[in-house]
Design an enzyme around this catalytic site. Structure first.
Site, PDB file in Angstrom:
ATOM      1  N   GLU A  26     -40.428   5.978  -3.657  1.00  0.00           N
ATOM      2  CA  GLU A  26     -39.472   4.986  -4.009  1.00  0.00           C
ATOM      3  C   GLU A  26     -39.600   3.544  -3.086  1.00  0.00           C
ATOM      4  N   TYR A  75     -39.147   3.739   0.203  1.00  0.00           N
ATOM      5  CA  TYR A  75     -38.753   4.059   1.290  1.00  0.00           C
ATOM      6  C   TYR A  75     -39.722   4.192   2.540  1.00  0.00           C
ATOM      7  N   ARG A 102     -40.976  14.701  -1.952  1.00  0.00           N
ATOM      8  CA  ARG A 102     -40.958  13.744  -3.014  1.00  0.00           C
ATOM      9  C   ARG A 102     -42.152  12.667  -2.748  1.00  0.00           C
ATOM     10  N   HIS A 147     -38.387   0.566  -5.704  1.00  0.00           N
ATOM     11  CA  HIS A 147     -37.468  -0.271  -6.178  1.00  0.00           C
ATOM     12  C   HIS A 147     -37.991  -1.871  -6.151  1.00  0.00           C
ATOM     13  N   GLN A 206     -25.349   1.596 -16.369  1.00  0.00           N
ATOM     14  CA  GLN A 206     -23.912   1.018 -16.418  1.00  0.00           C
ATOM     15  C   GLN A 206     -22.735   1.246 -15.475  1.00  0.00           C
TER      16      GLN A 206
HETATM   17  P1  FAD Z   1     -15.608  -1.176 -31.930  1.00  0.00           P
HETATM   18  O1  FAD Z   1     -16.734  -0.443 -31.440  1.00  0.00           O
HETATM   19  O2  FAD Z   1     -15.756  -2.676 -32.403  1.00  0.00           O
HETATM   20  O3  FAD Z   1     -14.920  -0.041 -33.078  1.00  0.00           O
HETATM   21  C1  FAD Z   1     -13.919  -0.731 -33.665  1.00  0.00           C
HETATM   22  C2  FAD Z   1     -13.779  -0.023 -35.062  1.00  0.00           C
HETATM   23  O4  FAD Z   1     -12.161  -0.112 -35.563  1.00  0.00           O
HETATM   24  C3  FAD Z   1     -14.693  -0.360 -36.153  1.00  0.00           C
HETATM   25  O5  FAD Z   1     -15.435   1.085 -36.245  1.00  0.00           O
HETATM   26  C4  FAD Z   1     -13.934  -0.779 -37.209  1.00  0.00           C
HETATM   27  O6  FAD Z   1     -14.376  -0.580 -38.484  1.00  0.00           O
HETATM   28  C5  FAD Z   1     -12.369   0.005 -37.116  1.00  0.00           C
HETATM   29  N1  FAD Z   1     -11.418  -0.872 -37.552  1.00  0.00           N
HETATM   30  C6  FAD Z   1     -10.913  -2.335 -37.235  1.00  0.00           C
HETATM   31  N2  FAD Z   1      -9.826  -2.483 -37.922  1.00  0.00           N
HETATM   32  C7  FAD Z   1      -9.473  -1.455 -38.691  1.00  0.00           C
HETATM   33  C8  FAD Z   1      -8.459  -0.967 -39.601  1.00  0.00           C
HETATM   34  N3  FAD Z   1      -7.459  -1.894 -39.883  1.00  0.00           N
HETATM   35  N4  FAD Z   1      -8.693   0.154 -40.159  1.00  0.00           N
HETATM   36  C9  FAD Z   1      -9.653   1.136 -39.955  1.00  0.00           C
HETATM   37  N5  FAD Z   1     -10.511   0.744 -39.194  1.00  0.00           N
HETATM   38  C10 FAD Z   1     -10.573  -0.445 -38.344  1.00  0.00           C
HETATM   39  N6  FAD Z   1     -21.952  -1.949 -24.781  1.00  0.00           N
HETATM   40  C11 FAD Z   1     -22.355  -1.304 -23.450  1.00  0.00           C
HETATM   41  O7  FAD Z   1     -21.372  -0.999 -22.920  1.00  0.00           O
HETATM   42  N7  FAD Z   1     -23.666  -1.232 -23.297  1.00  0.00           N
HETATM   43  C12 FAD Z   1     -24.470  -1.788 -24.312  1.00  0.00           C
HETATM   44  O8  FAD Z   1     -25.704  -1.571 -24.101  1.00  0.00           O
HETATM   45  C13 FAD Z   1     -23.910  -2.397 -25.543  1.00  0.00           C
HETATM   46  N8  FAD Z   1     -24.859  -2.995 -26.265  1.00  0.00           N
HETATM   47  C14 FAD Z   1     -24.581  -3.565 -27.490  1.00  0.00           C
HETATM   48  C15 FAD Z   1     -25.256  -3.878 -28.386  1.00  0.00           C
HETATM   49  C16 FAD Z   1     -24.914  -4.485 -29.594  1.00  0.00           C
HETATM   50  C17 FAD Z   1     -25.884  -5.121 -30.320  1.00  0.00           C
HETATM   51  C18 FAD Z   1     -23.716  -4.345 -29.909  1.00  0.00           C
HETATM   52  C19 FAD Z   1     -22.917  -5.092 -31.181  1.00  0.00           C
HETATM   53  C20 FAD Z   1     -22.707  -3.971 -28.937  1.00  0.00           C
HETATM   54  C21 FAD Z   1     -23.163  -3.599 -27.640  1.00  0.00           C
HETATM   55  N9  FAD Z   1     -22.241  -3.017 -26.782  1.00  0.00           N
HETATM   56  C22 FAD Z   1     -22.749  -2.515 -25.550  1.00  0.00           C
HETATM   57  C23 FAD Z   1     -20.805  -3.208 -26.918  1.00  0.00           C
HETATM   58  C24 FAD Z   1     -19.839  -2.059 -27.389  1.00  0.00           C
HETATM   59  O9  FAD Z   1     -20.633  -1.625 -28.553  1.00  0.00           O
HETATM   60  C25 FAD Z   1     -18.476  -2.233 -27.668  1.00  0.00           C
HETATM   61  O10 FAD Z   1     -17.960  -2.500 -26.021  1.00  0.00           O
HETATM   62  C26 FAD Z   1     -17.902  -1.280 -27.983  1.00  0.00           C
HETATM   63  O11 FAD Z   1     -18.302  -0.771 -29.305  1.00  0.00           O
HETATM   64  C27 FAD Z   1     -16.212  -1.329 -27.975  1.00  0.00           C
HETATM   65  O12 FAD Z   1     -15.659  -0.362 -28.505  1.00  0.00           O
HETATM   66  P2  FAD Z   1     -14.299  -0.400 -29.371  1.00  0.00           P
HETATM   67  O13 FAD Z   1     -13.998   0.994 -30.008  1.00  0.00           O
HETATM   68  O14 FAD Z   1     -13.300  -1.140 -28.752  1.00  0.00           O
HETATM   69  O15 FAD Z   1     -14.822  -1.250 -30.823  1.00  0.00           O
HETATM   70  P1  NAP Z   2     -20.710 -12.389 -23.827  1.00  0.00           P
HETATM   71  O1  NAP Z   2     -21.379 -11.478 -22.728  1.00  0.00           O
HETATM   72  O2  NAP Z   2     -19.290 -12.842 -23.326  1.00  0.00           O
HETATM   73  O3  NAP Z   2     -21.585 -13.653 -23.936  1.00  0.00           O
HETATM   74  C1  NAP Z   2     -21.006 -14.559 -24.877  1.00  0.00           C
HETATM   75  C2  NAP Z   2     -22.089 -15.660 -24.913  1.00  0.00           C
HETATM   76  O4  NAP Z   2     -21.566 -16.695 -25.934  1.00  0.00           O
HETATM   77  C3  NAP Z   2     -22.264 -16.303 -23.644  1.00  0.00           C
HETATM   78  O5  NAP Z   2     -23.814 -16.635 -23.568  1.00  0.00           O
HETATM   79  C4  NAP Z   2     -21.447 -17.735 -23.634  1.00  0.00           C
HETATM   80  O6  NAP Z   2     -22.122 -18.651 -23.010  1.00  0.00           O
HETATM   81  C5  NAP Z   2     -21.425 -17.941 -25.232  1.00  0.00           C
HETATM   82  N1  NAP Z   2     -20.295 -18.641 -26.019  1.00  0.00           N
HETATM   83  C6  NAP Z   2     -18.882 -18.306 -25.535  1.00  0.00           C
HETATM   84  N2  NAP Z   2     -18.246 -18.988 -26.460  1.00  0.00           N
HETATM   85  C7  NAP Z   2     -18.910 -20.129 -27.117  1.00  0.00           C
HETATM   86  C8  NAP Z   2     -18.603 -20.669 -28.051  1.00  0.00           C
HETATM   87  N3  NAP Z   2     -17.386 -21.210 -28.375  1.00  0.00           N
HETATM   88  N4  NAP Z   2     -19.541 -21.604 -28.437  1.00  0.00           N
HETATM   89  C9  NAP Z   2     -20.750 -21.260 -28.328  1.00  0.00           C
HETATM   90  N5  NAP Z   2     -21.344 -20.281 -27.262  1.00  0.00           N
HETATM   91  C10 NAP Z   2     -20.347 -19.405 -26.786  1.00  0.00           C
HETATM   92  O7  NAP Z   2     -20.441 -11.685 -25.059  1.00  0.00           O
HETATM   93  P2  NAP Z   2     -21.555 -10.709 -25.868  1.00  0.00           P
HETATM   94  O8  NAP Z   2     -22.914 -11.103 -25.811  1.00  0.00           O
HETATM   95  O9  NAP Z   2     -21.028 -11.063 -27.394  1.00  0.00           O
HETATM   96  O10 NAP Z   2     -21.334  -9.251 -25.400  1.00  0.00           O
HETATM   97  C11 NAP Z   2     -20.097  -8.625 -25.606  1.00  0.00           C
HETATM   98  C12 NAP Z   2     -19.905  -7.624 -24.653  1.00  0.00           C
HETATM   99  O11 NAP Z   2     -20.680  -6.490 -25.041  1.00  0.00           O
HETATM  100  C13 NAP Z   2     -20.250  -7.875 -23.197  1.00  0.00           C
HETATM  101  O12 NAP Z   2     -19.090  -7.981 -22.251  1.00  0.00           O
HETATM  102  C14 NAP Z   2     -21.211  -6.842 -22.601  1.00  0.00           C
HETATM  103  O13 NAP Z   2     -20.786  -6.337 -21.473  1.00  0.00           O
HETATM  104  C15 NAP Z   2     -21.439  -5.803 -23.884  1.00  0.00           C
HETATM  105  N6  NAP Z   2     -22.903  -5.967 -24.010  1.00  0.00           N
HETATM  106  C16 NAP Z   2     -23.607  -5.050 -22.877  1.00  0.00           C
HETATM  107  C17 NAP Z   2     -24.753  -4.896 -23.123  1.00  0.00           C
HETATM  108  C18 NAP Z   2     -25.554  -4.088 -21.971  1.00  0.00           C
HETATM  109  O14 NAP Z   2     -26.695  -4.242 -21.953  1.00  0.00           O
HETATM  110  N7  NAP Z   2     -25.009  -3.943 -20.961  1.00  0.00           N
HETATM  111  C19 NAP Z   2     -25.377  -5.309 -24.352  1.00  0.00           C
HETATM  112  C20 NAP Z   2     -24.676  -6.005 -25.291  1.00  0.00           C
HETATM  113  C21 NAP Z   2     -23.433  -6.076 -25.038  1.00  0.00           C
HETATM  114  P3  NAP Z   2     -21.696 -20.165 -22.749  1.00  0.00           P
HETATM  115  O15 NAP Z   2     -20.301 -20.215 -22.805  1.00  0.00           O
HETATM  116  O16 NAP Z   2     -22.488 -20.616 -21.507  1.00  0.00           O
HETATM  117  O17 NAP Z   2     -22.532 -20.702 -24.006  1.00  0.00           O
HETATM  118 FE1  SF4 Z   3     -25.707   6.532 -16.025  1.00  0.00          FE
HETATM  119 FE2  SF4 Z   3     -24.047   7.789 -17.700  1.00  0.00          FE
HETATM  120 FE3  SF4 Z   3     -25.373   5.548 -18.770  1.00  0.00          FE
HETATM  121 FE4  SF4 Z   3     -26.488   7.744 -17.971  1.00  0.00          FE
HETATM  122  S1  SF4 Z   3     -24.960   7.495 -19.520  1.00  0.00           S
HETATM  123  S2  SF4 Z   3     -27.205   5.954 -17.426  1.00  0.00           S
HETATM  124  S3  SF4 Z   3     -25.395   8.720 -16.176  1.00  0.00           S
HETATM  125  S4  SF4 Z   3     -23.703   5.560 -17.010  1.00  0.00           S
END
Ligand code: FAD
Ligand code: NAP
Ligand code: SF4
Length: 690
Positions: free
Chosen positions: A183, A185, A233, A271, A358
């Protein structure tokens, strides 16, 4: 058709006396000790190693993994002396009084029949402090400090420090040590021409460069006797320019074996390497081939590493004879019971590590205690426990996204009667979109796990039910896990049909035409970018294509195991835009952001900051940067501009006079900077308190 990561094949239910993974559960005889299976829990820094007062927590953490069936555990790295520290005042073992706290750890592991080795890690030029030393005075590109070059006497002092730290580890009850030679080191810095420019007895020829490693192994063996496990390692792929060549690596393996190593563990990538080695987009088992390549050259057991997260992957590697053991580090953080579940044919019940980094690596790089996105109890074993509830309650959870899934399963595990509602026809919420992103296929596993756990814990599931106050009458507690609504943007033409939301694109409700502009460069903007430039099956499911894309050569003789990267052509032309000045993606995860930026760059995505959106029409999207207007000739604009909480139900419940306590979790609580780590932790912790 089910996704390959979404299912575990039914033939994996064995007779009670057998295991479906015979190679994984074959004991390993080391001559003087026998390991109960082939699972080595790989070294991981948790943040609890640095202060003796945290050792009871560290003992509880390892105790659960030992009880969960791991054969051999390796601790996080401990420095053999102060100059070898990874960070100031980091864990080390150089004084007699540093021995005693470790006994809590070794005892806790031995009580459960596992064995444990301490990792001895000398950071060399990766030490994040001004005392660092290295073979030559060369600064690492990932560290602001420049190391002092060791004198010949200094080299001797480092070797002695390794030997006496190993002797102290034995005194502390460890079954052995792992000498960290990979790695990038210190030891690796000696073996590689990239960092060793010495012309004395410790540098110059390949033989002299490896002398430091060999002397350490010889002296550790001498200090600890023959019946002490000594894992070395070895860096099998440096993945940096001027790294070791394959014939040099083979010579090092043979020499450390002759000097007294019991087991050789594989090290993949420095790294400072610019090739991902453990991120979720790395295919499973992508590096096992390099361990297999070493097999004919040594007779000690070899360990395969990186992205081995499910039993069938581990069994496949062992059955093919690619290695004698498999290293699982993060997968045992995610599920301490991984080994027992696999042995009993309960792979469906495994909480799979999705390799997101994460809560583990990202935390460590931010100097926070590690945990796990899918298992918030990891490294919190003494503090977060899901004990049986004293008063059984009827609990309604609205929303089956990560927050609602975690909350309902923890509550049900504790004995509450839980009903989980979701408007959608499947569980998972936004994870159902995340799993469609190329390189995020592992997210299928979390949904499979929760599907199983809901069944196992007896949660009543009502899918396809959009909940209003009427459905929530009669419950003792109401949890709103209703997630988010995408933020709408406001500029002339924002209502043009070419402007669509990421939700519609990823769910297949809207298609994109021709060139595409993405508004918003957060995590979702980057993911949508990767979705749009990839056509056909993701290279993350095909190690051969993935290695070609990133320039990894397992078969060649070149230095560092590098080849010319050959990115596959992008499916379309994409612009990724943000209003803030500066480089898009600067706020992405510490250990993975660079991978997303590099992936999009390799596909020719134009990433622009400081953008003002002027308007969209049939000609495309008009923007202004630094006062200069331009027209992006796009046929689609995908909005990924963040999110707003979705919690209308809260007001509706109030209006309806609901008396049960209402709790908000996940996106429904706070949408800003929401991720699944927070959603799952918040849901679990709330349920732990019901
Ligand atoms: P949600 O996942 O939004 O779930 C809410 C649920 O509530 C939905 O299933 C909806 O149908 C249901 N619901 C809403 N209103 C009602 C109602 N009135 N009655 C019944 N059901 C209802 N996060 C990460 O940490 N790492 C990542 O790499 C990552 N990648 C992502 C990539 C993408 C493309 C997207 C879209 C998101 C990603 N996220 C990632 C974000 C992550 O998915 C969200 O932070 C997470 O799903 C939030 O969880 P939640 O349970 O709060 O809400
Ligand atoms: P986000 O990280 O808050 O990014 C939103 C983007 O939209 C920013 O680039 C912002 O940049 C822009 N924006 C905000 N308000 C706007 C407006 N009114 N008009 C135009 N642009 C605007 O949100 P997200 O990408 O939707 O992700 C949501 C959450 O999911 C994040 O907090 C993240 O942690 C999680 N997530 C994580 C991963 C992962 O790989 N770890 C992957 C996907 C999602 P400007 O304001 O500069 O334009
Ligand atoms: Fe780390 Fe848990 Fe994500 Fe696996 S799932 S990479 S152990 S945070």
């Amino acid at each position: 058709m089910r996704h390959p990561y979404a299912s575990v094949s039914p033939h994996m239910t064995p007779a009670a006396s057998e295991t479906p993974y015979p190679h994984l559960f074959a004991p390993l005889d080391l001559g003087f000790a026998t390991l109960r299976n082939r699972v080595l829990m790989g070294s991981m820094h948790t943040g609890l190693e640095d202060r003796a007062r945290d050792f009871p927590k560290l003992a509880a953490y390892f105790s659960e993994r030992a009880a969960g069936g791991a054969g051999l555990i390796v601790t996080g790295g401990f420095a053999p002396n102060v100059v070898g520290w990874l960070t100031p005042f980091g864990g080390k073992l150089s004084w007699p009084w540093e021995v005693a706290p470790h006994r809590q750890v070794t005892r806790a592991v031995h009580e459960h029949g596992a064995r444990i080795c301490m990792q001895l890690l000398h950071a060399g030029r990766y030490g994040y402090h001004p005392l660092q030393v290295a073979p030559s005075r060369l600064k690492a590109p990932i560290n602001p400090f420049t190391p002092r070059a060791l004198s010949a006497r200094g080299v001797e002092r480092q070797i002695s420090a390794f030997a006496s730290a190993a002797a102290r580890a034995r005194e502390a009850g460890y079954d052995g040590v792992e000498v960290m030679g990979s790695e990038g080191y210190l030891i690796n810095q000696f073996t590689a021409p990239r960092t060793n420019k010495r012309e004395d007895a410790w540098g110059g020829s390949a033989e002299k460069r490896m002398r430091f490693a060999v002397e350490i192994v010889r002296r550790v063996r001498e200090a600890c006797g023959p019946d002490f496990i000594l894992i070395y390692r070895l860096s099998l792929l440096d993945l940096v320019e001027d790294g070791n060549a394959w014939d040099e690596i083979v010579a090092q393996a043979r020499a450390v074996e002759a000097a007294g190593a019991t087991i050789i563990n594989s090290g993949i990538g420095w790294h400072e390497a610019r090739v991902p080695t453990i991120a979720t987009s790395v295919p499973r088992g992508a590096f096992a081939g390099i361990t297999a390549r070493l097999k004919p050259h040594v007779s000690v057991p070899l360990v395969a590493v990186n992205r081995i997260n499910m039993p069938e992957v581990a069994e496949g590697i062992l059955a093919a004879g690619q290695a004698d053991m498999v290293s699982l580090a993060r997968p045992l953080l995610a599920d301490p019971e991984w080994v027992n579940k696999a042995r009993g044919g309960r792979a469906r019940a495994i909480n799979t590590c999705i390799a997101c980094n994460q809560a583990c690596l990202d935390h460590v790089f931010e100097n926070k205690v590690a945990s796990c996105l899918v298992n918030p109890r990891a490294v919190a074993e003494t503090e977060l426990n899901y004990l049986p509830a004293t008063v059984k309650k009827r609990i309604a959870v609205v929303g089956a996204g990560p927050a609602g899934l975690a909350c309902s399963t923890v509550a049900a595990q504790r004995g509450h009667a839980v009903t989980l509602f979701d408007a959608a026809g499947e569980i998972g919420g936004q994870f159902n979109l995340a799993k469609r992103i190329p390189g995020k296929e592992e997210f299928h596993e979390t949904l499979r796990y929760y599907g199983h756990l809901l069944e196992e814990t007896g949660v009543e599931i009502r899918l396809g039910t959009r909940v209003g106050p009427a459905e929530l009458a009669g419950f003792d507690e109401i949890v709103l896990a209703t997630g988010i609504a995408p933020r709408r943007v406001d500029f002339p033409g924002a209502d043009h049909p070419m402007v669509v939301s990421y939700l519609d694109v990823l769910s297949g409700r809207a298609s994109v035409a021709g060139r595409v502009a993405i508004i918003g460069a957060g995590g979702i903007g980057f993911d949508v970018g990767e979705f749009l430039v990839q056509e056909g099956e993701s290279p993350s499911l095909d190690p051969v294509r993935w290695r070609a894309e990133w320039g990894v050569d397992l078969d060649g003789d070149g230095r560092g195991g590098l080849a010319r990267p050959q990115p596959e052509p992008a499916a379309r032309e994409v612009w990724l835009l943000q209003r803030s000045p500066g480089r898009p993606g600067a706020r992405l995860g510490k250990t993975t952001g660079w991978i997303h930026r590099a992936t999009l760059k390799a596909k020719g995505v134009k990433m622009l900051g400081g953008v003002e959106y002027l308007g969209g029409d049939d000609d495309g999207l008009r923007i202004r940067i630094d006062g200069a207007e331009q027209l992006l000739p796009v046929g689609s604009v995908v909005v990924c501009a963040g999110q707003e909480p979705q919690r209308e139900l809260q007001a509706a419940l109030q209006a309806a006079g609901a008396t049960a306590p209402v709790h908000l979790i996940g996106g429904a609580d706070v949408a800003a900077e929401l991720d699944a780590k927070r959603a799952i932790a918040q849901g679990s912790r709330l349920a732990a308190g019901f």
